[in-house]
Structure formats: structure tokens, C-alpha cells
Design a protein around this motif. Structure first.
Motif, PDB file in Angstrom:
ATOM      1  N   MET A 124      16.421 -10.896 -27.653  1.00 43.50           N
ATOM      2  CA  MET A 124      15.420 -10.823 -28.729  1.00 43.50           C
ATOM      3  C   MET A 124      15.706  -9.608 -29.615  1.00 43.50           C
ATOM      4  SD  MET A 124      11.302 -10.887 -28.310  1.00 43.50           S
ATOM      5  CE  MET A 124      11.417 -11.521 -26.653  1.00 43.50           C
ATOM      6  N   ASP A 125      15.564  -9.761 -30.888  1.00 48.30           N
ATOM      7  CA  ASP A 125      15.791  -8.645 -31.804  1.00 48.30           C
ATOM      8  C   ASP A 125      14.722  -7.577 -31.616  1.00 48.30           C
ATOM      9  OD1 ASP A 125      16.581 -10.987 -34.420  1.00 48.30           O
ATOM     10  OD2 ASP A 125      17.909 -10.016 -32.974  1.00 48.30           O
ATOM     11  N   ALA A 126      15.151  -6.340 -31.852  1.00 50.80           N
ATOM     12  CA  ALA A 126      14.170  -5.263 -31.846  1.00 50.80           C
ATOM     13  C   ALA A 126      13.134  -5.571 -32.919  1.00 50.80           C
ATOM     14  CB  ALA A 126      14.863  -3.942 -32.142  1.00 50.80           C
ATOM     15  N   PHE A 127      11.925  -5.156 -32.726  1.00 58.03           N
ATOM     16  CA  PHE A 127      10.822  -5.321 -33.677  1.00 58.03           C
ATOM     17  C   PHE A 127      10.256  -6.744 -33.708  1.00 58.03           C
ATOM     18  CE2 PHE A 127      10.619  -1.346 -36.018  1.00 58.03           C
ATOM     19  CZ  PHE A 127      11.839  -0.789 -35.724  1.00 58.03           C
ATOM     20  N   ALA A 187       6.792  -7.034 -32.515  1.00 59.86           N
ATOM     21  CA  ALA A 187       5.826  -6.059 -33.027  1.00 59.86           C
ATOM     22  C   ALA A 187       4.713  -6.731 -33.823  1.00 59.86           C
ATOM     23  CB  ALA A 187       6.542  -5.044 -33.909  1.00 59.86           C
ATOM     24  N   MET A 188       3.515  -6.165 -33.730  1.00 62.26           N
ATOM     25  CA  MET A 188       2.419  -6.648 -34.577  1.00 62.26           C
ATOM     26  C   MET A 188       1.807  -5.455 -35.295  1.00 62.26           C
ATOM     27  SD  MET A 188       0.220  -8.561 -31.598  1.00 62.26           S
ATOM     28  CE  MET A 188      -1.038  -7.358 -31.191  1.00 62.26           C
ATOM     29  N   PHE A 227       7.031  -0.445 -25.919  1.00 60.52           N
ATOM     30  CA  PHE A 227       7.076   0.758 -26.760  1.00 60.52           C
ATOM     31  C   PHE A 227       7.849   1.865 -26.054  1.00 60.52           C
ATOM     32  CE2 PHE A 227       5.379   4.959 -27.804  1.00 60.52           C
ATOM     33  CZ  PHE A 227       5.619   5.003 -29.165  1.00 60.52           C
ATOM     34  N   THR A 272      14.371  -3.806 -26.113  1.00 63.97           N
ATOM     35  CA  THR A 272      13.821  -4.441 -27.311  1.00 63.97           C
ATOM     36  C   THR A 272      12.568  -3.667 -27.708  1.00 63.97           C
ATOM     37  OG1 THR A 272      12.639  -5.947 -25.852  1.00 63.97           O
ATOM     38  CG2 THR A 272      14.683  -6.740 -26.815  1.00 63.97           C
ATOM     39  N   TRP A 273      12.802  -2.528 -28.353  1.00 62.43           N
ATOM     40  CA  TRP A 273      11.715  -1.594 -28.645  1.00 62.43           C
ATOM     41  C   TRP A 273      10.618  -2.248 -29.471  1.00 62.43           C
ATOM     42  CZ3 TRP A 273      10.395   1.891 -33.022  1.00 62.43           C
ATOM     43  CH2 TRP A 273       9.441   2.835 -32.641  1.00 62.43           C
ATOM     44  N   ASP A 274       9.389  -2.069 -29.043  1.00 62.85           N
ATOM     45  CA  ASP A 274       8.235  -2.632 -29.734  1.00 62.85           C
ATOM     46  C   ASP A 274       7.392  -1.477 -30.298  1.00 62.85           C
ATOM     47  OD1 ASP A 274       5.724  -3.615 -30.443  1.00 62.85           O
ATOM     48  OD2 ASP A 274       5.726  -5.138 -28.883  1.00 62.85           O
ATOM     49  N   PRO A 275       7.442  -1.270 -31.616  1.00 65.86           N
ATOM     50  CA  PRO A 275       6.781  -0.088 -32.200  1.00 65.86           C
ATOM     51  C   PRO A 275       5.274  -0.231 -32.384  1.00 65.86           C
ATOM     52  CG  PRO A 275       7.824  -1.347 -33.928  1.00 65.86           C
ATOM     53  CD  PRO A 275       8.122  -2.087 -32.650  1.00 65.86           C
ATOM     54  N   THR A 276       4.673  -1.334 -31.902  1.00 66.01           N
ATOM     55  CA  THR A 276       3.253  -1.578 -32.195  1.00 66.01           C
ATOM     56  C   THR A 276       2.366  -0.378 -31.862  1.00 66.01           C
ATOM     57  OG1 THR A 276       3.617  -3.920 -31.766  1.00 66.01           O
ATOM     58  CG2 THR A 276       1.334  -3.183 -31.841  1.00 66.01           C
TER      59      THR A 276
END
Lengths: 146, 138
Positions: A1-4, A7-8, B33, B39-43
């Protein structure tokens, strides 16, 4: 899966505003920091100083009620918890001990302290963030997961 | 006092709703995060940004108030010391946060979503607080 890709940002920002409004209500209404670890300790009688017990307990009881209200309004909240009870137990013990020793968590030091420009909270937040990053990196390096 | 209790309940409900809306009630997202190399999640950063705005305004208003709206006086931490307790405590908290993807607020909010898992974490967390009380509390 792509980074970001997961994100929401918009929902995150909107929910964050609500969290900030809640903390502002505690500050301007009750004259207190909305620090969840401190209020939790106070609610169960594990802290000698702090908010009146009824105030602490009311705030803590409100947390799941708020989440339940969102679920009732918009449908089930997607979550994935650790599958292992040991992960939850070890994590919980460390979070409980650490937040009391360090006098706060993501809400008290993070939201309330940073917005107050408290250098103490800036340091605490930098340390627990760095520690969290390092811990996940170490667990991944050891091939661990949930 | 009853006004304070009602106000705290409302604040708790709004806080819990904010956690649910922002995705922070999901331990996998919080762990995302903290997983900088994955798969960094910046939320979480957006949540923090959103939360800091009303609170920064609130601190400004606070300096103009003689006392809180529903309480006789402000009761706020005034400690400024950066000591070993602060650093060690934050470090230990961060380890637990990384291990389980949960910090105290989302753990309590999570009781409404996954009572078994969040409940297990909450009981252990309160035990950790009790352990601190019995050992290093001042």
C-alpha cells in the motif's frame, strides 16, 4: 500500500477540533487540564491531587459514550485492535506506569501542554513520540506484529 | 459541583466523539502513525493540529478570566521542572503506546467499540498506575 493512502486528513482535523473544543471546555468551564491519564487515576482513586472524583469520573465515562454516539449516528467505527491479549496487557501496564511517572499522556502533555507552550510538555511529547517511533521500528525489525 | 460534573461529562462525550471521528479510536491507525518506515499514516498529525487550535485560543481566553465559568478557581499544573521522572515516564509511556497502539483516551473510547480488547488494556493500564502509586509515587 502506498504511504498516505490510508490517511484521513479531513476527518482527522475535524475530530481533532472536537477534541480541542472538549479540552477548552474543561479548561474554561472547570478550570482543569483535560489530561486523560490524570483524570483516570483520579477517577479510580489512584491520585491524591487533581480534579474532584465526580468530575474525573464524569469525563472518563463520557469518552466511550461519545464514541458510541458517533457509531450510532454514522455506523460502526472501523478499528483493528491487537489480537494478542498479552500485547494489550504489556502495553497497558507500560502506558499506565509511564503516564503517571511522566505526569501525562497525549492529551495532557500533547494537546493541553503544547497549546500552552509548556516547555515541560514539549519535552515530554517529543520523548514519547520518539519512544513510540523507536518501539514500532524495533518490533518490526524483530518481525513482530499484532 | 454538579455543574462541573455535567460539564466534565459533556467534555468527555465530545472528546470521545472526536477520537472516533478522527480515526484515533483505531489502534491500527495510531500504530500506522508510529510506523515511520512502513506505510506511514499521518492522520494523527492532523488530529493534533485540529486539537491545538481551540486550545491555543482557550489559553488566551483563560488569561483574561478571573475564574472558570463553572468552578471557583483554576487548578492547573505549574511545575516547570524537566527531570528524570518526566523523561523516563514519557519514554515508558511511548513504549507501551507503540506496543499496543493505544494511549489512555482512545482506550476508554474503545470500550464502546471493542469492549473485550479495550477493557483488557484499560485494566492493565490501571494496574500500571497502581504499580506506580505503590512504588515511585511521591
Amino acid at each position: 500500500m502506498d504511504a498516505f493512502s490510508r490517511a484521513m486528513p479531513a476527518a482527522g482535523f475535524a475530530g481533532g477540533l472536537l477534541i480541542g473544543i472538549a479540552a477548552a471546555l474543561m479548561l474554561l468551564g472547570a478550570g482543569r487540564i483535560a489530561g486523560v491519564s490524570g483524570l483516570a487515576a483520579r477517577a479510580v482513586g489512584l491520585a491524591t491531587a487533581g480534579a474532584p472524583r465526580g468530575v474525573a469520573l464524569a469525563f472518563i465515562v463520557g469518552l466511550p459514550l461519545g464514541a458510541a454516539a458517533v457509531a450510532a449516528a454514522v455506523g460502526p467505527i472501523a478499528t483493528r485492535f491487537p489480537g494478542s491479549a498479552w500485547t494489550l496487557v504489556v502495553g497497558g501496564l507500560l502506558v499506565g506506569f509511564g503516564t503517571r511517572l511522566g505526569s501525562g499522556c497525549t492529551s495532557g502533555h500533547g494537546v493541553c501542554g503544547l497549546s500552552r507552550l509548556s516547555f515541560r510538555s514539549v519535552v515530554a511529547t517529543a520523548v514519547f513520540m520518539a519512544s513510540g517511533f523507536a518501539t514500532v521500528a524495533a518490533i518490526n525489525a524483530m518481525g513482530g506484529g499484532w | 459541583m454538579s455543574r462541573q460534573i455535567l460539564l466534565a461529562l459533556l467534555a468527555g462525550v465530545l472528546f470521545g466523539a472526536g477520537l472516533a471521528i478522527s480515526g484515533m479510536a483505531d489502534p491500527a491507525r495510531v500504530r500506522g502513525f508510529l510506523d515511520l518506515a512502513g506505510t506511514w499514516d499521518p492522520t494523527l498529525a492532523f488530529v493534533m493540529g485540529g486539537a491545538l487550535i481551540p486550545m491555543a485560543l482557550a489559553w488566551g481566553i483563560r488569561s483574561k478570566l478571573e475564574h472558570p465559568l463553572a468552578a471557583p478557581a483554576f487548578d492547573l499544573p505549574e511545575t516547570r521542572r524537566i527531570d528524570a521522572r518526566l523523561i523516563a515516564g514519557a519514554a515508558v509511556f511511548g513504549i507501551g503506546w507503540g506496543v499496543a497502539g493505544l494511549c489512555p483516551g482512545p482506550a476508554f473510547a474503545g470500550l464502546a467499540v471493542n469492549a473485550a480488547a479495550a477493557g483488557t488494556f484499560v485494566v492493565a493500564m490501571l494496574a500500571g498506575m497502581a504499580l506506580h502509586r505503590l512504588t515511585l509515587a511521591r
